[in-house]
Scaffold this active site. Structure first.
Site, short mmCIF file in Angstrom:
data_model
loop_
_atom_site.label_atom_id
_atom_site.label_comp_id
_atom_site.label_asym_id
_atom_site.label_seq_id
_atom_site.Cartn_x
_atom_site.Cartn_y
_atom_site.Cartn_z
N SER A 199 0.79 -1.21 0.00
CA SER A 199 0.00 0.00 0.00
C SER A 199 0.83 1.28 0.00
CB SER A 199 -0.95 -0.05 1.19
OG SER A 199 -1.90 0.97 1.08
N HIS A 200 0.69 2.08 1.06
CA HIS A 200 1.37 3.38 1.11
C HIS A 200 2.81 3.27 1.60
CE1 HIS A 200 -0.46 2.25 4.84
NE2 HIS A 200 0.42 3.01 5.48
N LYS A 249 -1.77 -9.87 0.22
CA LYS A 249 -3.01 -10.11 0.97
C LYS A 249 -3.95 -10.98 0.14
CE LYS A 249 -4.95 -5.66 -0.47
NZ LYS A 249 -5.62 -4.42 -0.09
N ASP A 258 -2.71 6.34 -3.24
CA ASP A 258 -1.56 5.65 -2.65
C ASP A 258 -1.03 4.55 -3.57
OD1 ASP A 258 -3.62 3.82 -2.34
OD2 ASP A 258 -2.86 3.08 -0.42
N ASP A 297 -1.35 1.30 -3.93
CA ASP A 297 -2.23 0.31 -4.56
C ASP A 297 -3.58 0.90 -4.98
OD1 ASP A 297 -2.88 0.61 -1.86
OD2 ASP A 297 -3.75 -1.39 -1.72
N ASP A 315 -6.07 2.39 -3.39
CA ASP A 315 -7.32 2.33 -2.64
C ASP A 315 -7.54 3.57 -1.76
OD1 ASP A 315 -5.36 1.67 -0.82
OD2 ASP A 315 -6.26 -0.24 -0.19
N ARG A 316 -6.51 4.39 -1.59
CA ARG A 316 -6.70 5.61 -0.78
C ARG A 316 -6.83 6.84 -1.66
NH1 ARG A 316 -2.98 5.45 4.58
NH2 ARG A 316 -3.31 3.25 5.08
N THR A 318 -10.78 -0.62 12.78
CA THR A 318 -9.93 -0.20 11.67
C THR A 318 -9.65 -1.37 10.72
OG1 THR A 318 -8.91 1.54 12.96
CG2 THR A 318 -7.60 0.65 11.15
N GLU A 357 -12.75 5.43 6.11
CA GLU A 357 -11.80 5.46 7.20
C GLU A 357 -11.07 6.80 7.20
OE1 GLU A 357 -9.90 1.55 8.37
OE2 GLU A 357 -9.70 1.50 6.21
N GLU A 358 -10.65 7.23 8.39
CA GLU A 358 -9.94 8.50 8.51
C GLU A 358 -8.61 8.48 7.77
OE1 GLU A 358 -6.89 8.31 10.15
OE2 GLU A 358 -7.37 6.18 10.44
N SER A 359 -8.11 7.28 7.46
CA SER A 359 -6.81 7.14 6.82
C SER A 359 -6.88 7.30 5.31
CB SER A 359 -6.25 5.77 7.17
OG SER A 359 -7.18 4.77 6.80
N LYS A 368 -11.68 -0.20 -0.41
CA LYS A 368 -11.76 1.24 -0.59
C LYS A 368 -11.21 1.57 -1.97
CE LYS A 368 -7.61 1.82 2.32
NZ LYS A 368 -7.43 0.62 3.14
N ARG A 425 -0.82 5.61 17.04
CA ARG A 425 -1.71 6.58 16.39
C ARG A 425 -2.61 7.22 17.44
NH1 ARG A 425 -0.41 5.50 11.23
NH2 ARG A 425 -0.62 3.41 10.35
C1 VG1 Z 1 -3.76 1.67 8.26
C2 VG1 Z 1 -4.96 2.57 8.41
C3 VG1 Z 1 -6.23 1.78 8.21
C4 VG1 Z 1 -6.19 1.06 6.85
C5 VG1 Z 1 -4.93 0.23 6.75
C6 VG1 Z 1 -4.77 -0.39 5.38
O1 VG1 Z 1 -3.80 0.66 9.25
O2 VG1 Z 1 -4.96 3.20 9.67
O3 VG1 Z 1 -7.33 2.65 8.30
O4 VG1 Z 1 -7.31 0.24 6.70
O5 VG1 Z 1 -3.78 1.04 6.99
O6 VG1 Z 1 -4.80 0.57 4.38
P1 VG1 Z 1 -2.94 0.75 10.61
O7 VG1 Z 1 -3.20 -0.54 11.30
O8 VG1 Z 1 -1.51 0.97 10.19
O9 VG1 Z 1 -3.47 1.94 11.35
V1 VG1 Z 1 -3.94 0.36 2.93
O10 VG1 Z 1 -4.22 1.63 1.96
O11 VG1 Z 1 -2.49 0.09 3.58
O12 VG1 Z 1 -4.52 -1.13 2.32
CO CO Z 2 -3.63 1.24 0.07
#
Ligand code: VG1
Ligand code: CO
Length: 543
Positions: free
Chosen positions: A113-114, A126, A277, A279, A281-282, A344, A363-365, A376, A496
């Site tokens: 992801s990010h 995943k 991001d 992948d 999804d954000r 989350t 999600e806030e993220s 997402k 966090r």
């Molecule tokens: C983070 C975010 C969460 C999100 C997850 C996967 O998780 O807070 O909201 O669902 O990343 O997103 P954590 O456990 O680090 O807080 V992504 O875009 O990485 O699939």
């Molecule tokens: Co992502």
């Protein structure tokens, strides 16, 4: 020829976190590491025999070799067919769509992801189930159990598949379909949004900048925003996916997406700014001179979704992760629709979406999505915003100001303390947990605590319970703090701290969020002893 590889050196338990298994790339490159996880996944779902899967990733270092390994293992395990994105690319939402559209048995998505990419950075994998969503806890738990006891895996000795050419190939007796990663996803977006209206918006002179951050959304955004919707060429930047994302983190936050934030705050800002991001999804959404928090974005989208054809009949409900602000609850209350608070991680929305109890989730993220897939979806959020703006013909600031006038504003910020030694972080959390029941009624830095608890979620659909999902502290005066440890980091622990303060209708809605949140921040720091446990006085990232 299929070979059975015996695991003589069992790999330390691979527990998938919030979003699959994430580790340093070199960890994944150890012999048998990826193979263990893939075999464990196949075993956990009752074998791969006769099944059909989707495979693709965000293009980071190791993406293509990992896909070759997965294909050879799927073939050896008797899978019937695997659908793969051309050049190994599939955004997470596009993979989710392909899983659903082709009624497959699930998919493997390669991404961290990010998190940054490269041989010395991060990699991840995943498993998504047949509904297109991230595997629920029951499945990730059995994958984990499998990784502990696995004594061998099966792999076919065969030449690599040509990932660059679309069409049907074979590996052993298994069919491999290489598909264009964008085509089906774009067709889905065309069913949800009024492309003609958005095209007319661009013809009228509306300007946009979309920063793909050298990650997977580049090809999607170019095809949809520029080629189909007519945004001028150059509107999508950093559009070619790179194995190391150009050396940055493909994370749409104020640190890593500073370039687009600076542009949007400058005199030369276009009307609309967005980033996605690694992948895809954000999403990050900005207007000229304004940043839209993901919590506000969810609320605005919920209040206006009916303006887009895909949601014309209204929405059934909205779900948000627990740390996400209460802004979407206020919209749901006014619309008289369901609202849910989940832990989350997107996997917790799956049952609610499958049961038709909610239509939008967030999600806030920086994650927002709907029932069109089970992940997402960054570009989807951008298109819904554009569809709403095309209908309302107002600026982002105009839409947001109007929203706050109706519902009030939930000032919001997340403070991340990264790479904290795991022991210190665990100590902080366990100390906090041990005093939770005594906190109500106490006062810190001038703020009184109304209630404090650990969030535990009872899934209304399948009755499963997920405990220890983060600490909630409610203060008098409509302020809230939430604390949890990240489940996606690969170095130490990330603490966090989520801060929130409501300002009702009629209040001043244009203050600096960090100023507004200072009181709740100070109170929270004292309650949890951030400095004492971590030695830190300031967070690494504030979103
Ligand atoms: C983070 C975010 C969460 C999100 C997850 C996967 O998780 O807070 O909201 O669902 O990343 O997103 P954590 O456990 O680090 O807080 V992504 O875009 O990485 O699939
Ligand atoms: Co992502």
């Amino acid at each position: 020829m299929t070979i059975e590889v015996v695991n003589t050196t069992p790999i330390e338990g691979q527990k998938p976190g919030t979003s699959g298994l994430r580790k340093k790339t070199r960890v994944f490159m150890q012999p048998t590491y990826l193979e263990n996880f893939v075999q464990a996944t196949f075993n956990a779902i009752g074998g791969a025999k006769g099944k059909c899967f989707v495979v693709g990733g965000d293009g980071r270092f190791l993406n293509r070799p990992a896909i070759q390994t997965i294909l050879k293992m799927a073939a050896a395990n008797g899978a019937a067919k695997v659908i793969v994105g051309q050049n190994g690319l599939l955004s997470t939402p596009a993979a989710s769509h392909l899983i659903r559209q082709n009624q497959t048995d699930g998919g493997l998505i390669l991404s961290a992801s990010h998190n940054p990419g490269g041989i010395d950075q991060d990699f991840g994998v995943k498993f998504n189930t047949a509904n297109g969503g991230p595997a629920p806890e029951g499945v990730t738990d059995s994958i984990y159990l499998q990784t502990q006891s696995l004594d061998h895996y099966s792999i076919l000795q065969a030449p690599d598949v040509d990932l660059g050419t679309t069409g049907t190939q074979a590996i052993g007796t298994m069919q491999v379909d290489i598909v264009d990663p964008v085509t089906d996803y774009q067709a889905l977006m065309e069913t949800l949004f009024d492309f003609d209206k958005i095209r007319a918006l661009f013809i009228s002179g509306f300007t946009i900048r979309f920063d793909a951050m050298h990650a997977v959304t580049g090809p999607y955004a170019t095809a949809i925003l520029q080629d189909a919707l007519g945004a001028p060429s150059g509107s999508v930047v950093n559009a070619i996916p790179l194995e190391d994302f150009g050396g940055g983190h493909p994370d749409p936050n104020p640190v890593w997406a500073k370039e687009i934030i600076d542009l949007m705050m400058s005199d030369t800002a276009p009307d609309f700014g967005a980033a996605s991001d690694g992948d895809g999804d954000r999403n990050m959404v900005l207007g000229r001179g304004i940043y839209v928090t993901p919590s506000d974005s969810l609320a605005v989208l919920a209040a206006n979704a009916h303006l887009a054809p895909g949601y014309r009949d209204g929405i059934a409900g909205v779900a948000r992760s627990m740390p996400t602000s209460l802004a979407s609850d206020r919209v749901a209350a006014k619309l008289g629709i369901n609202s849910y608070e989940t832990p989350t991680g997107w996997k917790f929305f799956g049952n609610l979406l499958d049961a038709g109890m909610v239509t939008l989730c967030g999600e806030e993220s920086a994650g927002t999505g709907s029932n069109h897939v089970r992940e997402k979806d960054g570009l989807w959020a951008v298109l819904l915003w554009l569809n709403i703006l095309a209908e309302r013909r107002e600026s982002v600031t105009g839409v947001l100001t109007d929203h706050w006038q109706i519902y009030g504003r939930d000032y919001y910020s997340r403070h991340d303390y990264e790479a904290v030694p795991s022991d210190a972080a665990n100590q902080l959390m366990s100390e906090l947990r041990s005093k939770l029941s005594d906190l109500a009624g106490q006062s810190f830095a001038g703020l009184n605590i109304v209630s404090a608890d650990e969030f535990s979620y009872l899934d209304p659909v399948d009755g499963s319970v997920s405990e220890n999902q983060g600490v909630r502290i409610n203060f008098t005066g409509d302020a809230r703090a939430v604390l949890r440890l990240s489940g996606t980091g690969t170095e130490g622990a990330t603490l966090r701290v989520y801060l929130e303060q409501f300002a009702p209708c009629g209040a001043n809605h244009f203050k600096d969020p960090q100023d507004v949140l200072e009181k709740v921040r100070n109170a929270t720091s004292i309650i949890i002893g951030i400095e004492r446990h971590t030695g830190r006085t300031n967070p690494d990232v504030m979103t």
